[in-house]
Design an enzyme around this catalytic site. Sequence first.
Site, short mmCIF file in Angstrom:
data_model
loop_
_atom_site.label_atom_id
_atom_site.label_comp_id
_atom_site.label_asym_id
_atom_site.label_seq_id
_atom_site.Cartn_x
_atom_site.Cartn_y
_atom_site.Cartn_z
N LYS A 129 -29.88 26.41 7.48
CA LYS A 129 -31.02 25.66 8.02
C LYS A 129 -31.99 26.66 8.63
O LYS A 129 -31.60 27.78 9.01
CB LYS A 129 -30.55 24.68 9.09
CG LYS A 129 -31.48 23.49 9.29
CD LYS A 129 -31.28 22.41 8.23
CE LYS A 129 -32.16 21.19 8.52
NZ LYS A 129 -31.87 20.08 7.60
N ASP A 169 -38.10 19.59 5.99
CA ASP A 169 -37.44 18.82 7.05
C ASP A 169 -38.56 18.28 7.92
O ASP A 169 -39.70 18.17 7.45
CB ASP A 169 -36.44 19.71 7.83
CG ASP A 169 -35.49 18.89 8.70
OD1 ASP A 169 -35.74 18.83 9.91
OD2 ASP A 169 -34.53 18.30 8.17
#
Length: 451
Positions: A129, A169
């Site tokens: 991430k 995201d």
Amino acid sequence: MPHLDEKLQPTLHDVLQRNPGEGEFHQAVREVLESLGPVVTKHPRYLDDALIERLCEPERQIIFRVPWVDDQGQVRINRGFRVQFNSALGPYKGGTRFHPSVNIGIVKFLAFQQVFKNALTGMPIGGGKGGSDFEPKGRSDGEIMRFCQSFMTELWRHIGEYTDVPAGDVGVGQREIGYMFGQFKRLTNRYEAGVLTGKGLSYGGSLARSEATGYGAVYFAQRMLQKYGQGLEGMRISVSGTGNVALHAMRKAVELGATITACSDSSGYVYDPEGIDVDLIWDIKENRKDRVSAYAELRSGQARFVANDAGSIWDVPCDCALPCATQNELDLHNARRLVENGVVAIVEGANMPCTPDAVGIFRNAGTLFAPGKAANAGGVATSALEMQQNASRDRWSFEKTNQRLEAIMVDIHDRCDELAAEYGTPGNYALGANVGGFVRVAEAMQALGVA
């Protein structure tokens, strides 16, 4: 609260000591470890060679400066992050978040969750991430482009279709992905389409990718409810958030016969007992870029807006709740209200939106609970399908990709359900998801040796 097996207590202690001040990461690790007691009792070999300790430590953490110039010619500085957590199953895969709340602890928690989520899809992808504390809201396209180019100027050396494949995201959509891909191409002199996912359709993106996370959560909900003799048809649903995940979840739920009675954004929520007009909400959020309060002004009938300081969306009685906004948004008080009002199912569309206390309330009440690492895996699954199309220089129809997505979500549900029963807690999807993701990653890590 779930019990942490004594064999795993030293691991949690080490995580807390080595990562001070990273509350969300501590929470994510504890939640997984609390599920693994029955697994290591049945299969003690998973305790060999510090496997679980290695699984809780990222393979690589990258923090870098992101200088950029705003429209007034002033130099701004933000901080960029990429946590490459585990690559036992394949290249690191996970989103990129641009939001002022982003810090290393947030990124680490998201990357840790991503390892298990990606493993549950059955696709050959590891977990990672990234992101930045940059706030894209209120910035011009030129400012966002310059920021994305600076961000990628450092990140490009750490990613690649066989190494690490970022996606979007919160705060990162097709616009930002496009700017980053353009800079990657410029720096590397390669058209490596598989290096980023969530791309625009004109340069290697996949049909159904935008819909995938929201649709996937609803497919999981439908499968879960059907197992218990119900379904989404006729259900009243509350959905927190009005971003990409929430909007697509609302649309798919309505297609399957549900009624959306409430939805929210950061200013408050709107309640419509006649059913939210999803097309109107889409217009307000995607075209007008307005607050949900505009819905109550534009919609005739009984629709009303409630500001954050006057109440919570979880005060509204519903049959199914879809928290699709951000981590820890649904707390103990909210959970009690939902249970008191007769909620049947909670399906996490965001990453860890329910606090541990809230999950405990749902479990004690016998409420169906679908954790985010299972229910919102549709986005990364379809990103992996985008990588597959890029690798073969192919493009699939919406119908084919959507069918693959639904099949993956059904398989994730069934795997979680089977493992929960196998380990003595039927219907505990959180345990099933943690065990399912862990076993697949652990088997690969043991096969690859100590690394």
